[in-house]
Design a protein around this motif. Structure first.
Motif, short mmCIF file in Angstrom:
data_model
loop_
_atom_site.label_atom_id
_atom_site.label_comp_id
_atom_site.label_asym_id
_atom_site.label_seq_id
_atom_site.Cartn_x
_atom_site.Cartn_y
_atom_site.Cartn_z
N ASP A 1 11.43 -5.34 -1.18
CA ASP A 1 11.22 -6.26 -2.30
C ASP A 1 12.08 -5.85 -3.48
N ILE A 2 12.47 -6.82 -4.31
CA ILE A 2 13.27 -6.51 -5.49
C ILE A 2 12.55 -5.54 -6.41
N GLY A 3 11.20 -5.51 -6.31
CA GLY A 3 10.43 -4.59 -7.14
C GLY A 3 10.72 -3.14 -6.87
N THR A 4 11.37 -2.82 -5.75
CA THR A 4 11.67 -1.42 -5.44
C THR A 4 12.89 -0.92 -6.18
N ILE A 5 13.52 -1.76 -6.98
CA ILE A 5 14.77 -1.37 -7.62
C ILE A 5 14.60 -0.17 -8.54
N GLY A 6 13.47 -0.05 -9.18
CA GLY A 6 13.26 1.06 -10.09
C GLY A 6 13.08 2.39 -9.42
N MET A 7 13.02 2.40 -8.10
CA MET A 7 12.78 3.63 -7.37
C MET A 7 14.08 4.32 -6.94
N PHE A 8 15.25 3.74 -7.29
CA PHE A 8 16.50 4.28 -6.80
C PHE A 8 17.33 4.96 -7.89
N GLY A 9 16.86 5.00 -9.13
CA GLY A 9 17.44 5.86 -10.13
C GLY A 9 18.79 5.50 -10.67
N THR B 1 -14.29 0.31 -22.52
CA THR B 1 -14.53 1.02 -21.28
C THR B 1 -13.26 1.78 -20.91
N HIS B 2 -13.45 2.93 -20.33
CA HIS B 2 -12.36 3.83 -19.94
C HIS B 2 -12.57 4.18 -18.47
N PHE B 3 -11.63 3.83 -17.63
CA PHE B 3 -11.85 4.03 -16.21
C PHE B 3 -10.55 4.42 -15.50
N LYS B 4 -10.72 4.96 -14.32
CA LYS B 4 -9.61 5.37 -13.47
C LYS B 4 -9.81 4.72 -12.11
N ALA B 5 -8.85 3.92 -11.69
CA ALA B 5 -8.91 3.25 -10.39
C ALA B 5 -8.14 4.08 -9.37
N GLU B 6 -8.78 4.39 -8.27
CA GLU B 6 -8.15 5.18 -7.23
C GLU B 6 -8.27 4.47 -5.89
N GLY B 7 -7.29 4.64 -5.05
CA GLY B 7 -7.25 3.99 -3.75
C GLY B 7 -5.82 3.77 -3.35
N ASN B 8 -5.56 2.59 -2.79
CA ASN B 8 -4.18 2.26 -2.45
C ASN B 8 -3.31 2.14 -3.70
N ILE B 9 -3.91 1.65 -4.79
CA ILE B 9 -3.22 1.53 -6.07
C ILE B 9 -3.98 2.37 -7.08
N ASN B 10 -3.27 3.28 -7.73
CA ASN B 10 -3.90 4.15 -8.72
C ASN B 10 -3.41 3.77 -10.12
N ASP C 1 2.32 3.84 -9.75
CA ASP C 1 2.75 3.12 -8.54
C ASP C 1 3.70 1.97 -8.83
N LEU C 2 3.92 1.67 -10.11
CA LEU C 2 4.79 0.56 -10.47
C LEU C 2 6.23 1.02 -10.60
N PRO C 3 7.21 0.16 -10.27
CA PRO C 3 8.61 0.48 -10.56
C PRO C 3 8.81 0.57 -12.07
N LEU C 4 9.62 1.52 -12.48
CA LEU C 4 9.70 1.82 -13.91
C LEU C 4 10.37 0.74 -14.73
N ASN C 5 11.43 0.14 -14.21
CA ASN C 5 12.18 -0.76 -15.08
C ASN C 5 12.71 -1.98 -14.34
N VAL C 6 11.82 -2.87 -13.98
CA VAL C 6 12.23 -4.21 -13.56
C VAL C 6 11.69 -5.18 -14.59
N LYS D 1 2.95 -7.50 -5.92
CA LYS D 1 1.63 -7.41 -5.31
C LYS D 1 0.78 -6.36 -6.01
N ILE D 2 1.41 -5.29 -6.44
CA ILE D 2 0.68 -4.23 -7.15
C ILE D 2 0.08 -4.77 -8.44
N ILE D 3 0.86 -5.58 -9.17
CA ILE D 3 0.37 -6.15 -10.43
C ILE D 3 -0.83 -7.05 -10.18
N ARG D 4 -0.77 -7.85 -9.13
CA ARG D 4 -1.89 -8.75 -8.83
C ARG D 4 -3.16 -7.94 -8.52
N ILE D 5 -3.00 -6.86 -7.80
CA ILE D 5 -4.17 -6.02 -7.48
C ILE D 5 -4.72 -5.37 -8.74
#
Length: 842
Positions: free
Chosen positions: A157-165, A358-367, A426-431, A440-444
């Motif tokens: 996905d184009i969203g992976t662009i931020g993972m290549f530096g 409220t202050h919470f931490k979500a853990e699982g497939n998406i943190n 878990d999000l790409p840094l700069n798209v 999909k991560i944002i929707r979750i």
């Protein structure tokens, strides 16, 4: 090969926290040398030259069309890389403390030169060796482009662009030339990487300054002409604090300015000044002995002469990220005051107050970590009911504490007023924003955020009610305690002891709203909008609603659907409600009579949005929500068999009246209702028609089509026990002496008077049921005829104008005034016959 401007703009948004390879990229400590101008740029003789090998053209087609342009992000990218390098040296120093021997400080520094138009970003991170500079910065391919293109070919996905530096190259958005100096603990030599925007190569050489950094990396950007404004403290401070205000490591900005100070006097002049001072002291001594001397003008001028001033350049270091990312800490470690202060920080309003959070931490497939607030101040759009102007709910979106978007539309529109931050690794840094929205991560994350916000509201509704102290009432046994009698028969008076002092207890304060009610009064339209639009969370939102009702109608009284269900009669199967424009209107509705008589609670739906909301919420907890003014909404009969037999009798008895009404009135149906109490007739809506309240709401709309009125869905209910209905039945029923053989009974005409009474009854039923009369003029004429007949008037013709006779005395008075002699403009009071005795008898 020159970098295309659009390519550089796009690349600038491809931020990454670490470069590919084993060593992270960092920025150097404070620079200790002067920068060369781009025009005087020259490469040392011992430098090595390398060519860029990136498949730039293939990347441009994808990057330019996928990313937006924003020059500010270059500073965000460099600070992010520096922060990662600091994290790496800190981690490595745990096992090898000697790595920090050269420099213990862990910081990022930013400085500028507004004369040379340069910006330098430094840090004391891990640094880079010669091979790291060549490998990580040497080719665009090694920094990520080729790997990115290969991943796209494999279906990524184009969203992976931020993972290549490739974020480092955002520097060329604002720079004509970029110079990188770095010192790694494992390399004894400090090296320099340098390249000019437009060249197809870069150069690496030993730094002629030697080991000026100790450890870390520095980047110096030689700005383009259109980017000179970045060489100012205000611009750099705004950008750094905006994007990187929650970076863990301190970020210091060097601020420089010019100031006027007294000019330093050379040593020779100091000697002359000392001699002048000695002479002045001798002169003062002579004056003290009595010798009077005149002070000359020249001496006065010397005393008044100001010191010579000169312009000097001053500088100071200020930290720009003083606020701490409290969402990374444990909840138990954070005080309420810190949460409130943080709310002021993210809203950029130190006076703003949160109602709840409220202050919470979500853990699982998406943190991810998050803090969300319910603001105390209601937004203007919601206050004015401008729901069409409300935007999607925005939050501050961070990736590894680096701000990606100040207002990211992560929440649905009905939660647009919620404030907060979200930080995910878990999000790409700069798209760009558009790409993130499709992620999909944002929707979750968005779905989990909504659930947490609704849980926060539910928790607020379960908070204890504010209390007050009142004197505890004594038990009856204590009040009726038997008196003690002594031997002589006298009552013993007991002294009050400390044990019998007045005791206090905590009770709910009736003068203070529950915290959730205070919240609900402000934001309930948003919750109801959510019921309309958010089907997935509809049941959760219904639980958060609060209503007035026939049994909770006081100012402080509210009831939830859960409480209503608990209070339902044993035989009750449905939840009943009545809609209207105000509480008074609903309470006085004729439809409420039978429910009050049977002691059945009815909810009051008095918000305009309630009618629309109920089109989407048909049931709750397995029970139907029914509008009591709709067709078929009736209470179970106490004796169903008796009611059925009685209905049959009424139907036969009132057949002449129902036929007459059906012939002369435009109604969908006529029913003889045994549930009407005191009113002769009411209008109800069919199950598929519009209620009276909904009709009024639609008619008030600017572009409402009047041809869409639902008049043909109205049902007329008549009360068979009311005297008016029975009198009408008598009027429309043919008399006994009427000959049926000659005329058809259906053609019997009781006259215009009976028709007027019937239509007036129908209009009255419309008004009592909340509907509007369609033809006001015809209704007014009809009422006039009814009044004429009730007053036995022969005609409605108006009488002639009354004749007014002349007043002789008034005319005489006017003649006297005409004959007065006013002389010089004043009346002759002696000539006037006036009675000045104002207090005389009348």
């Amino acid at each position: 090969m020159r970098f295309h401007r659009l390519a550089l703009s796009a690349i600038g948004l491809l931020a990454v926290s670490t470069f590919s390879g084993n060593n992270g990229f960092a920025l150097a400590d404070e620079a200790k040398g002067s920068a060369d101008d781009v025009g005087n740029y020259s490469i040392p003789e011992n430098s090595e030259t390398f060519a860029f090998q990136a498949e730039v053209n293939r990347m441009l087609d994808i990057v330019i069309n996928s990313l937006y342009q924003n020059k500010d992000v270059f500073l965000r990218e460099l600070i992010s890389n520096a922060s990662d390098a600091l994290d790496k040296i800190r981690f490595l120093s745990i096992e090898n403390p000697e790595l920090l021997s050269e420099k213990e400080e862990m910081e990022v520094k930013i400085e500028y030169d507004d004369v040379a138009h340069t910006v330098t970003v430094t840090d004391s991170g891990i640094g880079m060796t010669h091979d790291d500079l060549v490998g990580n910065l040497g080719t665009v391919a090694r920094s990520g482009t080729t790997k990115f293109l290969e991943a796209l070919q494999d279906g990524a996905d184009i969203g992976t662009i931020g993972m290549f530096g490739v974020g480092f190259y955002s520097s060329f958005l604002v720079a004509e030339r970029v110079k990188v100096a770095s010192k790694h603990p494992d390399d004894p030599v400090q090296h320099v990487w340098e390249s000019v925007n437009g060249e197809d190569s870069f150069h690496v050489y030993d730094d002629p300054r030697g080991n000026s950094l100790g450890r870390g990396t520095e980047i110096t950007l030689y700005l383009k002409e259109d980017a000179y404004d970045y060489a100012t403290s205000s611009k750099l401070e705004d950008v750094a604090s905006f994007y990187s205000e929650f970076i863990s490591h301190p970020i210091h900005l060097k601020k420089t300015w010019t100031d006027m100070v007294p000019k330093e006097v050379p040593e020779e002049e100091d000697v002359n000044l000392d001699e002048d001072e000695e002479k002045k002291e001798e002169k003062d001594d002579d004056l003290e002995l009595g010798d009077e001397e005149d002070v000359t003008d020249e001496e006065e001028e010397e005393e008044e002469k100001e010191p010579e001033m000169e312009e000097v350049r001053k500088e100071e270091w200020n930290q720009v990220n003083t606020k701490k990312p409290i969402w990374t800490r444990e909840k138990d470690e954070i005080t309420d005051e810190e949460y409130k202060s943080f709310f002021g920080a993210i809203t950029r309003n130190e006076h703003a107050k949160p109602m709840y959070w409220t202050h919470f931490k979500a853990e699982g497939n998406i943190n991810f970590k998050s803090i969300v607030y319910l603001p105390e101040e209601i937004p203007w759009e919601l206050m004015q009911g401008r729901y069409d102007q409300m935007k999607k709910g925005v939050v501050k979106l961070y990736v590894r504490k680096v701000l990606i978007s100040d207002e990211f539309p992560l929440l649905p529109t009905y939660l647009s007023w919620v404030k907060g931050v979200v930080d995910s690794d878990d999000l790409p840094l700069n798209v760009n924003r558009e790409t993130l929205q499709e992620s999909k991560i944002i929707r979750i994350i968005g779905k989990k955020m909504v659930r947490k916000i609704l849980e926060m509201m539910k928790k607020l509704s379960q908070e204890p009610h504010p209390t007050m102290q009142v004197i505890k009432m004594k038990d009856k046994e204590e009040e009726t305690e038997e008196a003690e009698i002594d031997a002589d028969g006298n009552v013993v008076v007991k002294e009050e002891s400390e044990e019998h002092e007045e005791e206090y207890e905590e009770v709910e304060d009736p003068n203070v709203d529950h915290p959730y009610i205070s919240f609900y009064k402000k934001y309930h339209p948003s919750l109801k909008m959510g019921i309309i639009r958010d089907e997935a969370n509809r049941n959760r939102l219904l639980k958060l609603l609060r209503f007035k009702s026939s049994k909770a109608s006081g100012e402080k009284d509210w009831i939830s659907l859960d409480d209503y269900v608990k209070n339902m009669k044993e035989w009750q199967e449905d939840i009943y409600y009545m809609s209207g424009m105000s509480q008074d209107e609903v309470e006085s509705s004729q439809f409420m009579k039978k429910f009050k008589r049977r002691d059945v609670e009815v909810l009051y739906f008095i918000d305009p949005v309630d009618e629309i909301m109920m089109q989407h919420a048909k049931e709750y907890d397995g029970k139907q929500l029914k509008l009591i003014s709709k067709e078929g909404t009736k209470l179970p009969a106490e004796d169903e068999d008796l009611e059925k037999r009685r209905a049959k009798v009424y139907e036969d008895k009132f057949k002449p009246l129902t036929k007459y009404i059906r012939k002369n009135l435009d109604v969908y149906e006529i029913k003889i209702s045994q549930e009407l109490e005191e009113t002769p007739a009411l209008i109800s809506s069919s199950n598929w028609g519009q209620s009276a309240t909904m009709e009024r709401i639609q008619q008030a709309q600017a572009f409402y089509n009047t041809d869409r009125l639902y008049q043909n869905t109205r049902i007329l209910q008549i009360n068979p026990r009311h005297p008016i209905i029975n009198k009408l039945l008598e009027k429309v029923t043919p008399p006994e002496d009427w000959e049926e053989d000659e005329d058809d009974p259906e053609e019997y005409n009781p006259g215009q008077d009976t028709l007027d009474l019937t239509k007036t009854l129908f209009d009255m039923a419309l008004i009592n049921s909340g509907f509007r009369i369609a033809d006001i003029k015809t209704h007014s004429k009809r009422i006039t005829r009814v009044l004429k007949n009730s007053m036995d008037l022969e005609s409605l013709e108006v009488a002639d104008e009354i004749e007014i006779e002349d007043d002789e005395e008034e005319e005489e008075g006017e003649d006297d005034i005409d004959g007065m002699d006013f002389g010089d403009g004043m009346p002759d009071f002696d000539a006037m016959d006036m009675d000045m005795d104002m207090g005389g008898d009348e």
